[in-house]
Write an enzyme that holds these catalytic residues in place. Sequence first.
Site, PDB file in Angstrom:
ATOM      1  N   LYS A 118       0.889  -1.370   0.026  1.00  0.00           N
ATOM      2  CA  LYS A 118      -0.048   0.034   0.033  1.00  0.00           C
ATOM      3  C   LYS A 118       0.872   1.283  -0.045  1.00  0.00           C
ATOM      4  CE  LYS A 118      -3.813  -1.922   2.689  1.00  0.00           C
ATOM      5  NZ  LYS A 118      -4.842  -2.750   1.750  1.00  0.00           N
ATOM      6  N   GLU A 202      -2.947   6.264   8.931  1.00  0.00           N
ATOM      7  CA  GLU A 202      -3.902   7.131   7.843  1.00  0.00           C
ATOM      8  C   GLU A 202      -4.815   7.728   8.744  1.00  0.00           C
ATOM      9  OE1 GLU A 202      -5.971   4.847   4.805  1.00  0.00           O
ATOM     10  OE2 GLU A 202      -4.151   4.953   3.745  1.00  0.00           O
ATOM     11  N   HIS A 237     -14.293  -4.675   8.254  1.00  0.00           N
ATOM     12  CA  HIS A 237     -13.657  -4.014   7.075  1.00  0.00           C
ATOM     13  C   HIS A 237     -13.822  -4.891   5.826  1.00  0.00           C
ATOM     14  CE1 HIS A 237     -12.334  -1.007   9.942  1.00  0.00           C
ATOM     15  NE2 HIS A 237     -11.476  -1.888  10.708  1.00  0.00           N
ATOM     16  N   ARG A 294      -6.316  -7.777  -9.637  1.00  0.00           N
ATOM     17  CA  ARG A 294      -7.087  -9.123  -9.770  1.00  0.00           C
ATOM     18  C   ARG A 294      -8.575  -8.802 -10.138  1.00  0.00           C
ATOM     19  NH1 ARG A 294      -9.908  -9.450  -5.154  1.00  0.00           N
ATOM     20  NH2 ARG A 294      -9.093  -8.490  -3.331  1.00  0.00           N
TER      21      ARG A 294
HETATM   22  P1  ADP Z   1      -7.622  -4.167   2.326  1.00  0.00           P
HETATM   23  O1  ADP Z   1      -6.445  -4.562   1.855  1.00  0.00           O
HETATM   24  O2  ADP Z   1      -7.751  -4.880   3.791  1.00  0.00           O
HETATM   25  O3  ADP Z   1      -8.818  -4.224   1.440  1.00  0.00           O
HETATM   26  P2  ADP Z   1      -8.512  -1.177   2.438  1.00  0.00           P
HETATM   27  O4  ADP Z   1      -7.227  -0.380   2.428  1.00  0.00           O
HETATM   28  O5  ADP Z   1      -8.875  -1.489   1.125  1.00  0.00           O
HETATM   29  O6  ADP Z   1      -7.812  -2.619   3.037  1.00  0.00           O
HETATM   30  O7  ADP Z   1      -9.359  -0.729   3.066  1.00  0.00           O
HETATM   31  C1  ADP Z   1     -10.534  -1.679   3.794  1.00  0.00           C
HETATM   32  C2  ADP Z   1     -11.481  -1.049   4.339  1.00  0.00           C
HETATM   33  O8  ADP Z   1     -11.292  -0.352   5.449  1.00  0.00           O
HETATM   34  C3  ADP Z   1     -12.193   0.263   3.345  1.00  0.00           C
HETATM   35  O9  ADP Z   1     -13.230  -0.497   2.744  1.00  0.00           O
HETATM   36  C4  ADP Z   1     -12.922   0.919   4.554  1.00  0.00           C
HETATM   37  O10 ADP Z   1     -13.900   0.304   5.076  1.00  0.00           O
HETATM   38  C5  ADP Z   1     -11.670   0.737   5.840  1.00  0.00           C
HETATM   39  N1  ADP Z   1     -10.922   1.819   5.667  1.00  0.00           N
HETATM   40  C6  ADP Z   1      -9.560   1.874   5.025  1.00  0.00           C
HETATM   41  N2  ADP Z   1      -8.820   2.968   5.179  1.00  0.00           N
HETATM   42  C7  ADP Z   1      -9.722   3.787   5.900  1.00  0.00           C
HETATM   43  C8  ADP Z   1      -9.487   5.317   6.158  1.00  0.00           C
HETATM   44  N3  ADP Z   1      -8.426   6.026   5.939  1.00  0.00           N
HETATM   45  N4  ADP Z   1     -10.479   5.943   6.838  1.00  0.00           N
HETATM   46  C9  ADP Z   1     -11.792   5.133   7.205  1.00  0.00           C
HETATM   47  N5  ADP Z   1     -11.913   3.932   6.693  1.00  0.00           N
HETATM   48  C10 ADP Z   1     -11.022   3.282   6.062  1.00  0.00           C
HETATM   49  P1  ADP Z   2     -12.545  -8.160  -2.800  1.00  0.00           P
HETATM   50  O1  ADP Z   2     -11.181  -7.325  -2.449  1.00  0.00           O
HETATM   51  O2  ADP Z   2     -12.585  -8.661  -3.867  1.00  0.00           O
HETATM   52  O3  ADP Z   2     -13.884  -7.044  -2.826  1.00  0.00           O
HETATM   53  P2  ADP Z   2     -12.317  -9.531  -0.307  1.00  0.00           P
HETATM   54  O4  ADP Z   2     -11.516  -8.419   0.450  1.00  0.00           O
HETATM   55  O5  ADP Z   2     -13.420 -10.400   0.460  1.00  0.00           O
HETATM   56  O6  ADP Z   2     -12.938  -9.218  -1.566  1.00  0.00           O
HETATM   57  O7  ADP Z   2     -11.171 -10.639  -0.882  1.00  0.00           O
HETATM   58  C1  ADP Z   2     -11.306 -11.440  -1.980  1.00  0.00           C
HETATM   59  C2  ADP Z   2     -10.766 -12.841  -1.404  1.00  0.00           C
HETATM   60  O8  ADP Z   2      -9.335 -12.880  -1.216  1.00  0.00           O
HETATM   61  C3  ADP Z   2     -11.304 -13.383  -0.239  1.00  0.00           C
HETATM   62  O9  ADP Z   2     -11.212 -14.812  -0.137  1.00  0.00           O
HETATM   63  C4  ADP Z   2     -10.108 -13.058   0.906  1.00  0.00           C
HETATM   64  O10 ADP Z   2     -10.179 -13.899   2.117  1.00  0.00           O
HETATM   65  C5  ADP Z   2      -9.047 -13.085   0.072  1.00  0.00           C
HETATM   66  N1  ADP Z   2      -7.812 -12.208   0.214  1.00  0.00           N
HETATM   67  C6  ADP Z   2      -7.973 -10.952   0.015  1.00  0.00           C
HETATM   68  N2  ADP Z   2      -6.652 -10.229   0.222  1.00  0.00           N
HETATM   69  C7  ADP Z   2      -5.745 -11.284   0.687  1.00  0.00           C
HETATM   70  C8  ADP Z   2      -4.544 -11.292   1.088  1.00  0.00           C
HETATM   71  N3  ADP Z   2      -3.731 -10.370   1.026  1.00  0.00           N
HETATM   72  N4  ADP Z   2      -4.028 -12.518   1.427  1.00  0.00           N
HETATM   73  C9  ADP Z   2      -4.968 -13.630   1.548  1.00  0.00           C
HETATM   74  N5  ADP Z   2      -6.120 -13.556   1.101  1.00  0.00           N
HETATM   75  C10 ADP Z   2      -6.704 -12.335   0.806  1.00  0.00           C
END
Ligand code: ADP
Ligand code: ADP
Length: 495
Positions: A118, A202, A237, A294
């Site tokens: 990230k 953040e 989340h 992906r």
């Molecule tokens: P991941 O790799 O686990 O998907 P993300 O950065 O996409 O991590 O964040 C996942 C979720 O966490 C977001 O959809 C949101 O709900 C919450 N989130 C992430 N960053 C922030 C932020 N700076 N402020 C508020 N909520 C956040």
């Molecule tokens: P999307 O990001 O497609 O909206 P999810 O956050 O639920 O959906 O993640 C999609 C799939 O990938 C899930 O099965 C989740 O457990 C897996 N996943 C996402 N990020 C990772 C990671 N960094 N390592 C392992 N599994 C992951």
Amino acid sequence: MTNIKKILVANRGEIAIRVMRTAREMGINTVAIFSEADRNALHVRYADEAVLVGPPPSNESYLRMDKVIQAAKLTGADAIHPGYGFLSENEEFARLVEHEGLIFIGPSSESIKLMGNKLAAKAAVSKFNVPLVPGTSEPIENVNEAKIIASEIGYPILIKASAGGGGKGMRIVQQEADFEEQMDRATSEARSAFGDGSVFIEKYITKPRHIEFQVLGDKHGNVVHVFDRECSIQRRHQKVIEEAPSCILTPEKRVAMGEAAVNVAKSCGYYSAGTVEFILDDQLNFYFLEMNTRLQVEHPVTEEITGLDLVQLQILIAAGDEIPFNQKDLKINGHAIEVRVYAEDPANNFLPDIGTLRTYMRPQGLGIRVDDGFEQGMEIPFYYDPMIAKLITHAQNREAAIAKMIRAIQEYEITGIQTTLGFCEFVMHHDAFISGNFDTRFVENYFTPGALQQIPSAEEEKIAAALASLLANGTKTNDNELAIRAGSKWKKARL
Ligand code: ADP
Ligand code: ADP
Ligand code: MG
């Protein structure tokens, strides 16, 4: 047409079948891989050929790069589709596949590497004028320095794993006193989930909405976006309900965010299908969160509103084709909603509730799509993600898509395990969801296990509808009495 004749799908469950369906339509043969826990799985039966890759735990089967590549060589596959999860965002795997002379149906390993971290991703996109959430641009090394930065940013803040995914390794810190403890937790969670404990800070955006853009790039430098998806209904989340398009974006905002998404893709030389995630604050300012390199779980809602087959496009792009349309050719048609049917108990903190699907009957009819990997009598294995199915509805507008979703959920019959269906129906009936005025804290703000008892069932809806029409046509003198009776029947039917 493509030079690809046989695809190995390095995944399981609904997404493996999803990919194979398109391959079959394109006249491409398919190979499944499976673990010992998946011998009877539907994706194994669906494929033209299947190869056993190891024991049930994913690190001994679906995550074994050597075995997956060996399976592709053994069956003469010329390409590998990784699905989502597992090896899909593993840059080493993408590199190895190509090194072995096979086609990786996804982006380059360089794009995966850059966007998989990230912090590296933020650094890359900042050069392209993409707005970022205020925060640190380096991993936290020193707790005291980090505390100073956090108080400059202002609480609440979020500690996030640099290598994070799936909502893991993330901690909200409300006040300085909690900083150290939450940082320790985030670090150890990140280390055990991703083998990399680096974390950063953040600003925690208040009333955050998660809105993401589907992008497509090809190997000739063309990049387009295929509109937005609203993914704010989450637990832990992680998304449970997604829709396309988002109901709060104005056409101007959509254009601005779409351009930013295309820039993010360009910043890493992206090709294939990818997703650029943004967070919006209550003033509708948007900030880049991360890019998922992906196919996304929720890609069907985009397919429904555009008529595109994203897997087909991934395959054509991997084979070297140009994207067969321009940005201006794309239009949004109607509205689509997806609910994720997880084997989880919403009344018990959404904890996994795995077991056997004693009854399993899918909803049907116009505008309904079910992507799943199970049949009645099958067991949900405890080793993998507990998602049973994705239920998607598509209609001419949001209101109609919601009505269709309620009807579809009521038709869906699953017994033997608890699922998220009841929770999703609760959301579909909720004023905040219907009005569009909600954020990622929907569950915390509105959901209690008791709320599941408040959902009118199909039977009750019939009674209510009958009473409503009776009231509408009813005699003037009895209006009040009817209303009272309507109320009491409603109550009785709920018990
Ligand atoms: P991941 O790799 O686990 O998907 P993300 O950065 O996409 O991590 O964040 C996942 C979720 O966490 C977001 O959809 C949101 O709900 C919450 N989130 C992430 N960053 C922030 C932020 N700076 N402020 C508020 N909520 C956040
Ligand atoms: P999307 O990001 O497609 O909206 P999810 O956050 O639920 O959906 O993640 C999609 C799939 O990938 C899930 O099965 C989740 O457990 C897996 N996943 C996402 N990020 C990772 C990671 N960094 N390592 C392992 N599994 C992951
Ligand atoms: Mg994310």
